[in-house]
Design a protein around this motif. Structure first.
Motif, PDB file in Angstrom:
ATOM      1  N   ILE A   1       5.707  14.229   4.059  1.00 42.28           N
ATOM      2  CA  ILE A   1       4.749  14.560   2.806  1.00 42.28           C
ATOM      3  C   ILE A   1       4.169  15.797   3.100  1.00 42.28           C
ATOM      4  O   ILE A   1       3.994  16.500   4.022  1.00 42.28           O
ATOM      5  N   ASP A   2       4.272  16.713   2.023  1.00 38.13           N
ATOM      6  CA  ASP A   2       3.819  18.256   1.885  1.00 38.13           C
ATOM      7  C   ASP A   2       2.431  18.329   2.516  1.00 38.13           C
ATOM      8  O   ASP A   2       2.098  18.971   3.182  1.00 38.13           O
ATOM      9  N   ASP A   3       1.243  17.298   2.198  1.00 38.80           N
ATOM     10  CA  ASP A   3       0.032  17.371   2.765  1.00 38.80           C
ATOM     11  C   ASP A   3      -0.254  15.992   3.302  1.00 38.80           C
ATOM     12  O   ASP A   3      -0.874  15.102   2.597  1.00 38.80           O
ATOM     13  N   PHE A   4       0.024  15.846   4.760  1.00 39.90           N
ATOM     14  CA  PHE A   4      -0.553  14.619   5.306  1.00 39.90           C
ATOM     15  C   PHE A   4      -2.031  14.452   5.211  1.00 39.90           C
ATOM     16  O   PHE A   4      -2.532  13.316   5.192  1.00 39.90           O
TER      17      PHE A   4
ATOM     18  N   GLY B   1       0.608  -1.229   0.086  1.00 36.06           N
ATOM     19  CA  GLY B   1      -0.024  -0.007   0.182  1.00 36.06           C
ATOM     20  C   GLY B   1       0.700   1.319  -0.076  1.00 36.06           C
ATOM     21  O   GLY B   1       0.315   2.285  -0.445  1.00 36.06           O
ATOM     22  N   HIS B   2       1.933   1.230   0.695  1.00 32.40           N
ATOM     23  CA  HIS B   2       2.733   2.388   0.516  1.00 32.40           C
ATOM     24  C   HIS B   2       3.410   2.892  -0.904  1.00 32.40           C
ATOM     25  O   HIS B   2       3.218   3.879  -1.271  1.00 32.40           O
ATOM     26  N   ASN B   3       3.802   1.623  -1.689  1.00 33.22           N
ATOM     27  CA  ASN B   3       3.911   1.926  -3.016  1.00 33.22           C
ATOM     28  C   ASN B   3       2.662   2.192  -3.834  1.00 33.22           C
ATOM     29  O   ASN B   3       2.850   3.502  -4.428  1.00 33.22           O
ATOM     30  N   LYS B   4       1.470   2.023  -3.537  1.00 32.01           N
ATOM     31  CA  LYS B   4       0.397   2.452  -4.247  1.00 32.01           C
ATOM     32  C   LYS B   4       0.145   4.022  -3.952  1.00 32.01           C
ATOM     33  O   LYS B   4      -0.145   4.840  -4.648  1.00 32.01           O
ATOM     34  N   LEU B   5       0.282   4.392  -2.363  1.00 32.45           N
ATOM     35  CA  LEU B   5       0.156   5.759  -2.141  1.00 32.45           C
ATOM     36  C   LEU B   5       1.074   6.537  -2.844  1.00 32.45           C
ATOM     37  O   LEU B   5       0.814   7.624  -3.030  1.00 32.45           O
ATOM     38  N   ALA B   6       2.468   6.142  -2.835  1.00 32.20           N
ATOM     39  CA  ALA B   6       3.473   6.810  -3.463  1.00 32.20           C
ATOM     40  C   ALA B   6       3.147   7.408  -5.044  1.00 32.20           C
ATOM     41  O   ALA B   6       3.469   8.362  -5.307  1.00 32.20           O
ATOM     42  N   ALA B   7       2.605   6.392  -5.685  1.00 31.89           N
ATOM     43  CA  ALA B   7       2.119   6.407  -6.897  1.00 31.89           C
ATOM     44  C   ALA B   7       1.033   7.637  -7.213  1.00 31.89           C
ATOM     45  O   ALA B   7       0.909   8.455  -7.875  1.00 31.89           O
ATOM     46  N   GLN B   8      -0.063   7.322  -6.146  1.00 25.33           N
ATOM     47  CA  GLN B   8      -1.111   8.563  -5.973  1.00 25.33           C
ATOM     48  C   GLN B   8      -0.395   9.679  -5.822  1.00 25.33           C
ATOM     49  O   GLN B   8      -1.141  10.681  -6.252  1.00 25.33           O
ATOM     50  N   LEU B   9       0.294  10.018  -4.711  1.00 24.11           N
ATOM     51  CA  LEU B   9       0.877  11.129  -4.468  1.00 24.11           C
ATOM     52  C   LEU B   9       1.589  11.991  -5.782  1.00 24.11           C
ATOM     53  O   LEU B   9       1.476  13.105  -6.074  1.00 24.11           O
ATOM     54  N   ALA B  10       2.246  11.223  -6.432  1.00 23.99           N
ATOM     55  CA  ALA B  10       3.172  11.472  -7.526  1.00 23.99           C
ATOM     56  C   ALA B  10       1.882  12.111  -8.724  1.00 23.99           C
ATOM     57  O   ALA B  10       2.124  13.115  -9.166  1.00 23.99           O
TER      58      ALA B  10
ATOM     59  N   ALA C   1       4.349  16.442  -3.128  1.00 28.14           N
ATOM     60  CA  ALA C   1       5.692  16.028  -2.836  1.00 28.14           C
ATOM     61  C   ALA C   1       5.944  15.215  -1.461  1.00 28.14           C
ATOM     62  O   ALA C   1       5.087  15.399  -0.677  1.00 28.14           O
ATOM     63  N   SER C   2       6.647  14.146  -1.721  1.00 31.43           N
ATOM     64  CA  SER C   2       6.826  13.201  -0.620  1.00 31.43           C
ATOM     65  C   SER C   2       8.088  12.792  -0.455  1.00 31.43           C
ATOM     66  O   SER C   2       8.931  12.598  -1.450  1.00 31.43           O
ATOM     67  N   THR C   3       8.690  12.218   0.511  1.00 25.05           N
ATOM     68  CA  THR C   3       9.945  11.674   0.776  1.00 25.05           C
ATOM     69  C   THR C   3       9.841  10.179   1.550  1.00 25.05           C
ATOM     70  O   THR C   3       9.437   9.996   2.423  1.00 25.05           O
TER      71      THR C   3
END
Length: 416
Positions: free
Chosen positions: A164-167, A139-148, A153-155
């Protein structure tokens, strides 16, 4: 994936039960040919794994570091691994011929790919019937793709967001889990990497084999987490009892409970971890990169959890009652709520643990030298007899009643 179902399938297609091995061999070759074809189309060579301690994930990360994270096939592994199967059986007493469950070994393919929505995934495909697939994504990879995709922006470091710029928006994206969409993606990759699916009209029934739900508490500085983490772990390993574990997981502990329960503490390369387990479910607490406190509930049999749902009976009647969670993927959203609640109960528990950090800071402050109006004073040393006598005298209970004065204090500090 059950013997009676495969027996019925063979009979419906006029295939003799004892011809089961001959029937499945051509299907095995179709999967092999398909894997070789896909590898050739993507300019890859299939890696056959011979070592037991081979780490596929590490190899995949090395490949991604070179190829980049663009969607598409990353690599293909193959390995001889155990698989479920069947054997023909004739019962002389009943005269019935059928398939019985069996186990063996066959060649498996691991297709690692990056999906535009789910991020890095893999599909494990056996080459022997009943071709039981295993799909994995994080799910973390899924969220990373959604944020992009949303331009947020996220690290992310090793399956962990440290910024994450907007938690708030990120949490809403993580909570928006559409199972129907996931189902379509699963079927898509099943057709691509396991072409024999076209021989089975019903397709695949997707169920939950293992699930993890993590709650990450992100700290601004490593020193902030370090100041409380050791105390949390040391206290939890002693304070959490069997009934606490059951409460965290929403269960009542009965005297006739037979599965294993307990606490485990381990030291890893990344740091320490505490694990509280009850049968197939566990709650873990550990730190990630010294910046994130992770509380994680894991389950290997989702029917451990119970919830109120409509239960269908064999006589055609139904009723709403407390029943074990069903294993199909459409239980994911309910499972999410149950595991999130378990994490929350655990966080509430550790939140009540005393933090000695403030007291330690006070002791450090009074032990350091100080200066005022040009006059310097040494710090107090609580291991020194005179200083210790002073503090013990000041803390006497009588001063809470009558107040602290110089004359009263002298009575307890003779010669001062």
């Amino acid at each position: 994936c059950y013997a009676d179902g495969m027996t019925l399938f063979l009979r419906q297609h006029d295939i003799r039960i004892f011809d089961y091995p001959q029937w499945t061999m051509p299907l095995r070759e179709q999967i092999r040919d398909n894997a070789e074809k896909i590898a050739g189309q993507n300019g890859l060579a299939i890696d056959f794994i011979r070592k037991k301690d081979f780490r596929k994930e590490q190899r995949i990360q090395e490949i991604i570091a070179k190829r980049g994270s663009t969607p598409g096939l990353v690599h293909i592994f193959s390995a001889m691994e155990p698989c479920s199967s069947y054997k023909p059986w004739h019962d002389k007493k009943t005269g019935r011929t059928c398939l019985k469950g069996d186990s063996g070994k066959c060649l498996h393919y691991y297709f690692y790919f990056i999906d535009a929505e789910l991020g890095l995934c893999y599909l494990r495909v056996p080459t022997w019937a009943p071709f039981r697939l295993q799909f994995y994504f994080n799910g973390h990879n899924k969220l990373a793709a959604q944020l992009a995709n949303k331009g947020i922006a996220s690290t992310m470091l090793n399956n962990c967001f440290i910024d994450i710029d907007d938690f708030d928006r990120a949490q809403k994206l993580a909570d928006d889990f559409t199972v129907k969409r996931i189902h379509r993606i699963l079927d898509q990759y099943a057709r691509l990497y396991c072409p024999v699916i076209r021989h089975f009209q019903d397709g695949y029934h997707w169920s939950i084999m293992q699930a993890e739900y993590a709650t990450d508490i992100v700290f601004n500085r490593q020193s902030d987490l370090a100041s409380i983490y050791d105390e949390l772990v040391r206290t939890a390993i002693h304070a959490v009892k069997a009934d606490n574990i059951a409460t965290f997981l929403g269960r009542n502990l009965h005297a006739n409970y037979e599965d294993e329960m307990g606490n485990d503490f381990s030291t890893r390369i990344q740091g320490t971890r505490i694990k509280h387990h009850m049968g197939p479910v566990a709650i873990k607490m550990y730190d990630k990169h010294g910046l994130v406190l992770r509380i994680e509930t894991t389950v290997n049999d989702v029917s451990f959890f119970k919830h109120h749902r409509r239960v269908e009976h064999r006589d055609g009647t139904s009723e709403m009652k407390l029943a074990p969670l069903q294993k199909n993927i459409y239980s994911v959203n309910v499972l999410t709520e149950l595991m999130r609640a378990a994490n929350r109960r655990y966080i509430d528990f550790i939140s009540a643990i005393d933090d000695p950090g403030s007291a330690q800071k006070d002791i450090e402050k009074i032990s350091k030298p100080a200066s005022e109006n040009g006059r310097s004073c040494r710090g107090f040393n609580l291991f020194n007899g005179d200083d210790l006598d002073l503090f013990e005298a000041v803390m006497r209970g009588e001063f809470n009643i009558s107040g602290l004065t110089n004359s009263r204090l002298r009575k307890h500090l003779v010669g001062k």
